[in-house]
Design a protein around this motif. Structure first.
Motif, PDB file in Angstrom:
ATOM      1  N   ASP A 275       0.717  -1.091  -0.210  1.00  0.00           N
ATOM      2  CA  ASP A 275       0.025   0.049  -0.081  1.00  0.00           C
ATOM      3  C   ASP A 275       0.821   1.349  -0.184  1.00  0.00           C
ATOM      4  O   ASP A 275       0.552   2.324   0.668  1.00  0.00           O
ATOM      5  CB  ASP A 275      -0.942   0.214   1.121  1.00  0.00           C
ATOM      6  N   SER A 276       2.066   1.206  -0.724  1.00  0.00           N
ATOM      7  CA  SER A 276       3.049   2.421  -0.591  1.00  0.00           C
ATOM      8  C   SER A 276       2.333   3.449  -1.672  1.00  0.00           C
ATOM      9  O   SER A 276       1.727   3.172  -2.783  1.00  0.00           O
ATOM     10  CB  SER A 276       4.266   1.861  -1.050  1.00  0.00           C
ATOM     11  N   GLY A 277       2.573   4.488  -1.328  1.00  0.00           N
ATOM     12  CA  GLY A 277       2.149   5.872  -2.264  1.00  0.00           C
ATOM     13  C   GLY A 277       2.679   7.135  -1.763  1.00  0.00           C
ATOM     14  O   GLY A 277       3.116   7.201  -0.301  1.00  0.00           O
ATOM     15  N   ASN A 278       2.521   8.324  -2.307  1.00  0.00           N
ATOM     16  CA  ASN A 278       2.651   9.398  -1.840  1.00  0.00           C
ATOM     17  C   ASN A 278       1.482  10.556  -2.432  1.00  0.00           C
ATOM     18  O   ASN A 278       1.071  10.282  -3.502  1.00  0.00           O
ATOM     19  CB  ASN A 278       4.195  10.086  -2.554  1.00  0.00           C
ATOM     20  N   PHE A 279       1.533  11.586  -1.680  1.00  0.00           N
ATOM     21  CA  PHE A 279       0.451  12.428  -1.784  1.00  0.00           C
ATOM     22  C   PHE A 279       1.198  14.011  -2.016  1.00  0.00           C
ATOM     23  O   PHE A 279       2.077  14.368  -1.077  1.00  0.00           O
ATOM     24  CB  PHE A 279      -0.440  12.649  -0.696  1.00  0.00           C
ATOM     25  N   LEU A 280       0.640  14.731  -2.692  1.00  0.00           N
ATOM     26  CA  LEU A 280       1.185  16.042  -2.982  1.00  0.00           C
ATOM     27  C   LEU A 280       0.979  16.891  -1.738  1.00  0.00           C
ATOM     28  O   LEU A 280      -0.124  16.809  -1.075  1.00  0.00           O
ATOM     29  CB  LEU A 280       0.553  16.672  -4.355  1.00  0.00           C
ATOM     30  N   ALA A 281       1.802  17.815  -1.567  1.00  0.00           N
ATOM     31  CA  ALA A 281       1.472  18.574  -0.180  1.00  0.00           C
ATOM     32  C   ALA A 281       2.498  19.886  -0.584  1.00  0.00           C
ATOM     33  O   ALA A 281       3.250  19.867  -1.534  1.00  0.00           O
ATOM     34  CB  ALA A 281       2.159  18.100   1.142  1.00  0.00           C
ATOM     35  N   SER A 282       2.251  20.958   0.089  1.00  0.00           N
ATOM     36  CA  SER A 282       2.982  22.034  -0.025  1.00  0.00           C
ATOM     37  C   SER A 282       4.479  21.876   0.317  1.00  0.00           C
ATOM     38  O   SER A 282       4.846  21.104   1.072  1.00  0.00           O
ATOM     39  CB  SER A 282       2.470  23.385   0.778  1.00  0.00           C
ATOM     40  N   GLY A 283       5.200  22.893  -0.164  1.00  0.00           N
ATOM     41  CA  GLY A 283       6.578  22.716  -0.020  1.00  0.00           C
ATOM     42  C   GLY A 283       7.244  21.660  -1.207  1.00  0.00           C
ATOM     43  O   GLY A 283       6.765  21.441  -2.208  1.00  0.00           O
TER      44      GLY A 283
END
Length: 265
Positions: A246-254
């Motif tokens: 269940d690996s993943g990444n999510f956009l965020a500020s910075g």
């Protein structure tokens, strides 16, 4: 087999916007029945008064997400936040590591470096950005967790810069420290975990460094990556290599995304 849900993010400071974005990610994950057991934040404030700290501390009530939140000292964005949920049944002190007083590292420096290199090491250790660590009891196992925003820049002992910008000396110090020995020396069924902004690329983690003194950045460690952010694990001796589900990444500020993975071992 134990499954530890890990979330890591270099928040590049604690802002209201960053806190809101992280809250949205956590809510989204929980809507899909993926609750972070461990959250680590790099570049946090030096005291427990930042926006992200307060957001995490307030998650328990309305979201049925009991958390224990602690923060290390570290001026100039060098702090770390650790949040653990109710499935973590035991937690030692979450604290900054200090390689400058680590007995194993100091013995290695004395026994292996020239006087000039020893002086260079002392100067670097006096100002270097250090990691933080904690031991957690989770599902009848001990998880030895380290989070780090690894230093950038050119090495003096190991000349050059690792792909991604990390200072190779910092990893040389880590590998020869008692801290790394403890991470790699857990008992049967337990796990060492490193999560954070390691300032090295996935490719750099998976190929020789070219340095005789440090052939690999994190030898024996495996994991998942998003650019310079990583969740790495190392099993006990004789234990199968962990899986990352269940690996993943999510956009965020910075400049960093929020990275997640379920570590199964």
């Amino acid at each position: 087999m134990p499954r530890l849900n890990v979330l890591t993010w270099n928040s590049t400071g604690e802002t209201a916007q960053g806190a809101l974005e992280l809250q949205r990610v956590v809510r989204h994950l929980m809507a899909y029945n993926w609750q972070p057991n461990v959250i680590v934040i790099q570049e946090a404030n030096a005291a427990p008064s930042g926006e992200i700290y307060r957001m995490l501390a307030g998650l328990g009530g309305p979201h049925n997400y009991p958390v224990h939140v602690t923060e290390t000292a570290g001026a100039g964005g060098r702090g770390y936040i650790l949040a653990t949920d109710g499935s973590v049944t035991g937690q030692a002190t979450f604290a900054r590591c200090d390689f400058a007083v680590d007995p194993s590292l100091q013995a290695w420096i004395t026994g292996n470096l020239s006087p000039r290199a020893r002086a260079d090491a002392a100067r670097k250790l006096a100002v270097m950005r250090m990691p933080a660590r904690v031991n957690l009891r989770f599902q009848n196992a001990i998880v030895k967790l380290l989070t780090w925003h690894a230093p950038r820049g050119a090495g003096h002992i190991l000349p050059g810069i690792l792909d991604g910008g990390a200072d190779p000396d910092a990893y040389l110090f880590l590998q020869n420290s008692s801290i790394h020995q403890e991470l790699c020396g857990q008992g049967p069924g337990s796990l060492g975990v490193i999560a954070g902004d390691l300032n090295v690329t996935f490719d750099q983690l998976n190929r020789p460094t070219g340095f005789e003194e440090m052939p690999r950045v994190l030898p024996g460690w495996v994991g998942v990556s998003n650019r310079l952010d990583h969740i790495m694990a190392r099993p006990s001796t004789g234990q199968r290599s962990p899986d990352f589900l269940d690996s993943g990444n999510f956009l965020a500020s910075g400049s960093h995304n929020v990275l997640i993975s379920t570590v199964r071992w």
